[in-house]
Design an enzyme around this catalytic site. Structure first.
Site, short mmCIF file in Angstrom:
data_model
loop_
_atom_site.label_atom_id
_atom_site.label_comp_id
_atom_site.label_asym_id
_atom_site.label_seq_id
_atom_site.Cartn_x
_atom_site.Cartn_y
_atom_site.Cartn_z
CD GLU A 23 78.06 43.75 66.68
OE1 GLU A 23 78.22 42.95 67.61
OE2 GLU A 23 77.80 44.94 66.82
CB CYS B 273 79.31 35.41 68.60
SG CYS B 273 79.41 36.69 69.83
P1 NAD Z 1 69.91 33.80 63.97
O1 NAD Z 1 70.61 34.45 62.86
O2 NAD Z 1 69.22 32.53 63.72
O3 NAD Z 1 68.84 34.78 64.58
C1 NAD Z 1 69.14 36.09 64.98
C2 NAD Z 1 67.90 36.95 64.93
O4 NAD Z 1 67.51 37.10 63.59
C3 NAD Z 1 66.70 36.36 65.65
O5 NAD Z 1 66.02 37.38 66.33
C4 NAD Z 1 65.86 35.81 64.53
O6 NAD Z 1 64.52 35.76 64.84
C5 NAD Z 1 66.12 36.83 63.46
N1 NAD Z 1 65.88 36.36 62.10
C6 NAD Z 1 65.96 35.11 61.61
N2 NAD Z 1 65.66 35.09 60.31
C7 NAD Z 1 65.36 36.35 59.95
C8 NAD Z 1 64.98 36.98 58.74
N3 NAD Z 1 64.82 36.30 57.63
N4 NAD Z 1 64.78 38.30 58.74
C9 NAD Z 1 64.95 39.02 59.86
N5 NAD Z 1 65.28 38.48 61.03
C10 NAD Z 1 65.51 37.17 61.08
O7 NAD Z 1 71.00 33.66 65.14
P2 NAD Z 1 70.82 33.01 66.55
O8 NAD Z 1 70.77 31.53 66.38
O9 NAD Z 1 69.76 33.67 67.33
O10 NAD Z 1 72.20 33.42 67.24
C11 NAD Z 1 73.36 32.72 67.08
C12 NAD Z 1 74.24 33.35 66.03
O11 NAD Z 1 74.50 34.70 66.38
C13 NAD Z 1 75.59 32.71 65.93
O12 NAD Z 1 75.97 32.61 64.58
C14 NAD Z 1 76.52 33.71 66.63
O13 NAD Z 1 77.85 33.63 66.24
C15 NAD Z 1 75.89 34.99 66.29
N6 NAD Z 1 76.24 36.02 67.26
C16 NAD Z 1 77.11 37.00 66.90
C17 NAD Z 1 77.46 37.99 67.80
C18 NAD Z 1 78.42 39.09 67.47
O14 NAD Z 1 78.50 40.04 68.22
N7 NAD Z 1 79.14 39.01 66.36
C19 NAD Z 1 76.91 37.96 69.09
C20 NAD Z 1 76.02 36.94 69.41
C21 NAD Z 1 75.67 35.99 68.47
#
Ligand code: NAD
Length: 980
Positions: free
Chosen positions: A738, A772
């Site tokens: 997501e 999001c």
């Molecule tokens: P992010 O993608 O930077 O991080 C999300 C998670 O992924 C974190 O726990 C991070 O440590 C981990 N991560 C980062 N790189 C990784 C890798 N290479 N391998 C595995 N894990 C890794 O996102 P964020 O900044 O924490 O959150 C904001 C984003 O999340 C926005 O784009 C938002 O739209 C999205 N979001 C979507 C939803 C939804 O339900 N669709 C809900 C909330 C947030």
């Protein structure tokens, strides 16, 4: 003295109110007095009766009544002919106005000015638009709606209203008026300023004709929400500092002219605030205008604490030695109060849910007002003949002076009879305003006249006998008419309990938890330790999958109850670690509780074996089983709800979990995992691994035996994980992702600008735009764009940006330096490339990483290239076909949330179907998905589905197996033979 909580059991309160009336009211005698009035109205209906009979034939609950109401609400404000035609066709087309043989709209028109003869000859309304020409039908409909408005509005300006009043006084010289300047509440400082001047002018005009005392002079009603753009409890200090002097200026003007100034009643969550404003004003009256007896407020009997409110007001008046005029009403926001209580998960309703309970409360309150005649001149606003007679009876016993009040355009018939007694006083509540401003008011009146339960509606219906019309309300219905908010989802699953932050006793435990909640420091996992951790998890998961699903579900339910009980601590942690405002924190804890309960129920449902039909001699059973060990990776922006949702889904279905929370918010995740461990989830089954995404996150995904990955975060990282999984040897691993999106809202010219402004400010700027689902692109029709932009700009300027621990704060800081720099970079680019609609406001120095709401006008949907995760809104003007705008939004490739603001129902449907978007919201904000109600998740670049919090989610965490057994293997088909 403070008021008691509004949230207490309805029945207990009603029993108390009934006791207050015991021996003080002879209902049968009152009904005998009222009966001839009712009969006289029916025998000799007053003018405008046509509207009442129209609503009797087409009640608001019918498709026709609803169409009428929709047209009344929207048509007058639509500036362009094309859209007005589309709206009219849409509403007339969906209703069957022909059912009675003659088009109701024609009748509506003809009843007033004979429009029917000119424009709408009898015949079928089905082909009406085609036959007469669209513009003609729209013109006639417009006229009809205007006429409806005329019934309820005394004049477009105070001067014209006063002229109409003078006319009415020719027939009934004792009639007095209380003028009300119509309009929506103020969203901006300019709105508030405009209302202030309009009240000033109105009071001056009324004053110029005043020559008696307060009881004999006309007066004015004012709405505090019109005089301040942030008239809400969270802004208490500001309201006291800014609003009190403003209202006082109006009071002084009214006092000098000796006219009645009533503060109108509004929503329950503003009551305590309005009392504080009232108290401050009373002190000034006592000191500076002690001779004035015209100050007062409206009191709503439908509130469960109405009686205590009256006692409170009486006490204040006695303390200040000021005489008041108090209007007792039943209450006008019932439907909104019920909805709010359900949405917020409050323990009880703050209003009575049975109409007759409100009637009981009204009578008990009336008695209390009559008993306080040393300081209160009561004004009883009611159109109910029996209530009128009952009040007369009680007042006669008390020997207390009072007046009745009715709304202009309503209750004329009954009061024509009541006022035959020259000693009875009646004041008319008289709305003043232009067509644009009367729409919301008109809808309330249509609802009241059109609802089956309302007295005026029943009065107009000759099939309702006198006995039923005048039946005694003095009995108790032990259960509320609506399920309590906690029972909203039926017996299977309790709704999460919420908090009303506007009630001191409810919010205090949260504020108290703040200083006692240190944010713990966590230890990061060394990626080298992960293989062993994985093995431990896999071993433990083999046992966990054999635990009956009901037992696993119970562990989640116990955790949900514990989380609910610890709401203050978790909220405080969210405020401190994730910089959530209090409102957002409460919503997030509730969402987590809902996830736990929902997946518990869902696991029991989907994991029950399904027997499939087939040939005799064998059984076929479909089973879902756990897949193994899941890696759950979550973002910082919902560090509790999304984290708990992912983990609960995997656990409920019997999987093991290796969870990695965002590095910015480890403590919230740790607290949640500790709680789950305490309530029955084995510690090896659920393991938490802190650390950076690129190291710990990536290493988790890379573990050889991983059965699935559930990820919420950026599209970018989702792609990295997808590639990492694809590159792995071994089984094909499912990924539930997501991710983000470029969320848009499309607004056409039928939309209500105030509603749009509220929805936009909430969706784009609240939570610092770090949802999001947050709104990134507003597409507004060019004919209304200037006004809408101006209103959003004004409303955004009123937002408080600052420390989230302060109740008044609307917009807290963004999560960290990196996020801040990113937004800054984007904004700098937009400032060069786009038109700046909202220059930054000055910000406090602390805390760090505050970003003010910003708004830029762009030229094309395609200018949007990526998600900007902050309070930055792009605005686009559109013209032509709305479908084309949706096509351009689709072309961006994201598909998370979409808002549609239109009153054309068929358009909303068509656009929703056309949009490749996971969550579509019509005529509301686009944030705040609700578990089990609005399952959440997007399409395309925004994610893979299935939707979190929806009925398909758990299936993806399971493997499927069918077991086929040859039941004849042991030598014969016993079942078949036994059936012979
Ligand atoms: P992010 O993608 O930077 O991080 C999300 C998670 O992924 C974190 O726990 C991070 O440590 C981990 N991560 C980062 N790189 C990784 C890798 N290479 N391998 C595995 N894990 C890794 O996102 P964020 O900044 O924490 O959150 C904001 C984003 O999340 C926005 O784009 C938002 O739209 C999205 N979001 C979507 C939803 C939804 O339900 N669709 C809900 C909330 C947030």
């Amino acid at each position: 003295m403070r008021l008691p909580t509004p949230y207490r059991p309805e029945a207990v309160t009603v029993v108390h109110r009934l006791a207050q009336l015991d021996g003080r009211l002879d209902w049968q005698a009152a009904a005998r007095v009222a009966a001839p009035w009712v009969q006289a109205v029916r025998d000799n209906p007053p003018p405008f009766w046509a509207m009442e009979s129209l609503l009797k034939e087409y009640p608001i609950s019918s498709a026709e009544g609803l169409a009428l109401m929709r047209l009344a609400e929207a048509l007058l404000r639509v500036p362009d002919a094309e859209t007005a035609i589309a709206l009219t066709a849409d509403q007339l087309g969906r209703a069957d106005f022909d059912a009675a043989g003659h088009p109701a709209l024609a009748r509506l028109s003809s009843s007033a000015i004979g429009l029917s003869k000119r424009f709408l000859p009898g015949g079928e309304s089905g082909g009406l638009l085609g036959k007469l020409g669209a513009r003609t039908v729209v013109a006639a409909t417009l006229r009809a709606v205007q006429l409806l408005g005329h019934q309820f509005v005394l004049g477009e300006t105070i001067q014209s209203a006063m002229k109409t009043a003078a006319q009415a006084r020719k027939d009934t010289p004792s009639l007095t008026f209380s003028y009300d300047m119509l309009g929506e509440g103020a969203r901006t400082a300019d709105d508030a300023e405009r209302y202030f001047h309009s009240y000033q002018q109105a009071i001056a005009a009324i004053a110029s004709q005043a020559d008696g005392d307060e009881r004999n002079n006309d007066g004015i009603s004012i709405k505090l929400s019109a005089l301040h753009p942030r008239y809400e409890d969270a802004q208490h200090p500001r309201v006291m500092a800014e609003l009190v002097p403003r209202v006082w200026a109006l009071c002084e003007q009214a006092a000098q002219a000796r006219i009645n100034l009533t503060i109108d009643a509004e929503e329950v969550d503003r009551l305590e605030l309005s009392l504080d404003v009232f108290d401050a004003l009373l002190a000034r009256v006592a000191k500076q205008q002690p001779q004035w007896t015209g100050f007062g407020l409206a009191l709503q009997a439908y509130q469960t604490r109405a009686l205590e409110l009256i006692q409170h007001v009486t006490l204040l008046a006695r303390q200040h030695r000021v005489r008041l005029m108090c209007r007792l009403v039943k209450g006008a926001y019932w439907d909104a109060e019920i909805k709010r209580a359900q949405e917020l998960g409050l323990p009880h309703y703050p209003v009575f849910t049975h109409k007759h309970h409100t009637d009981i409360s009204y009578l008990a309150c009336a008695r209390a007002l009559l008993d306080a005649s040393d300081v209160i001149y009561p004004q009883f606003a009611t159109h109910n003949a029996a209530t009128i007679a009952a009040i007369q009876q009680m007042a006669a016993k008390a020997g207390t002076p009072f007046e009745f009040q009715r709304l202009h355009g309503m209750g004329e018939g009954v009061y024509r009879e009541v006022l035959k007694n020259p000693l009875v006083r009646c004041r008319v509540y008289a709305p003043v305003g232009a067509h644009r401003d009367l729409l919301a008011y008109l809808v309330r009146r249509l609802l009241e006249n059109g609802a089956n339960s309302s007295f005026v509606h029943q009065l107009a219906d000759p099939t309702v006998g006198l006995e039923d019309l005048l039946v005694s309300p003095l009995h108790l219905a032990p259960e509320p008419s609506q399920p309590l908010p906690v029972a909203l989802f039926g017996a299977q699953r309790a709704n999460s309990m919420g908090v009303d932050l506007s009630v001191t006793s409810q919010r205090q435990p949260l504020l108290d938890a703040l200083p006692t909640t240190p944010v713990p420091v966590v230890t990061e996992t060394d990626p080298a330790a992960l293989p062993a951790a994985f093995e431990r998890c896999a071993t433990a998961a083999r046992v966990w999958r054999e635990v009956p699903v009901g037992e696993r579900a119970q562990a989640l339910r116990r955790s949900a109850d514990a989380l609910e009980a610890e709401l203050p601590r978790f909220c405080a942690l969210l405020v401190q670690e994730a910089f959530k405002t209090w409102g957002d924190a409460v919503a997030e804890v509730r969402e987590a509780v809902d996830f736990l309960r929902y997946y518990a129920v869902e696991a029991e449902r989907v994991m029950a074996p399904i027997e499939l039909p087939g040939p005799t001699g064998e059984s076929n059973t479909l089973l879902l089983t756990a897949r193994g060990v899941w890696v759950c990776i979550s973002p910082w922006n919902f560090p509790l709800a999304i984290f708990a949702g992912q983990v609960a889904a995997a656990l409920a279905t019997g999987n093991g979990v290796l969870a990695k929370p965002a590095e910015q918010t480890p403590a919230v995740a740790q607290a949640m995992v500790d709680l789950l461990h305490r309530h029955g989830v084995p510690s090896d089954v659920l393991q938490l691994h802190h650390g950076a995404g690129e190291t710990v996150g990536a290493a988790l995904v890379a573990q050889p035996g991983v059965a699935g990955v559930v990820f919420t975060g950026s599209t970018q990282v989702a792609k990295i994980i997808q590639r990492a999984l694809a590159a792995k040897d071994g089984p094909i691993v499912p990924l539930i992702a997501e991710t983000g999106g470029i969320n848009a809202m499309l607004v056409d010219s039928t939309a209500l600008p105030e509603q749009v402004a509220d929805a936009v400010v909430q969706s784009a700027f609240r939570s610092a735009g770090q949802r999001c689902s947050a709104l990134r692109l507003l597409c507004v029709h060019e004919v209304i764009a200037d006004g809408v932009i101006e209103m959003i700009r004004g409303a955004a300027r009123e937002l408080v940006v600052g420390d989230p621990a302060q109740l008044a704060t609307d917009v807290g800081p963004v999560i960290d330096r990196e996020a801040f720099d990113n937004i800054e970079r984007h904004v700098a680019r937009l400032a060069r490339e786009a038109h700046d609609l909202l220059p930054p406001q000055a910000l406090p120095a602390e805390p760090a990483h505050l970003v003010p709401p910003r708004m830029f006008e762009v030229k094309a949907v395609a200018d949007m290239t990526q998600e900007i995760f902050g309070p930055v809104l792009h605005v686009l003007r559109w013209r032509g076909e709305p479908e084309a705008v949706i096509d351009q939004i689709n072309a961006l490739g994201y598909g998370l949330t979409l808002g549609i603001q239109t009153r054309i129902d068929s358009r909303a449907q068509a656009l929703a179907t056309r949009a490749h978007v996971g969550n579509v919201y019509v005529n509301r904000n686009i944030i705040g998905a609700v578990v089990g109600v609005q399952p959440f998740g997007g399409e395309g670049l925004s994610g893979t589905g299935p939707k979190a919090g929806g009925p398909h989610y758990l299936l993806r965490f399971c493997a499927e197996q069918t077991v086929t057994v040859n039941t004849t293997a042991a030598g014969g088909n016993a079942t078949l033979l036994a059936g012979l």
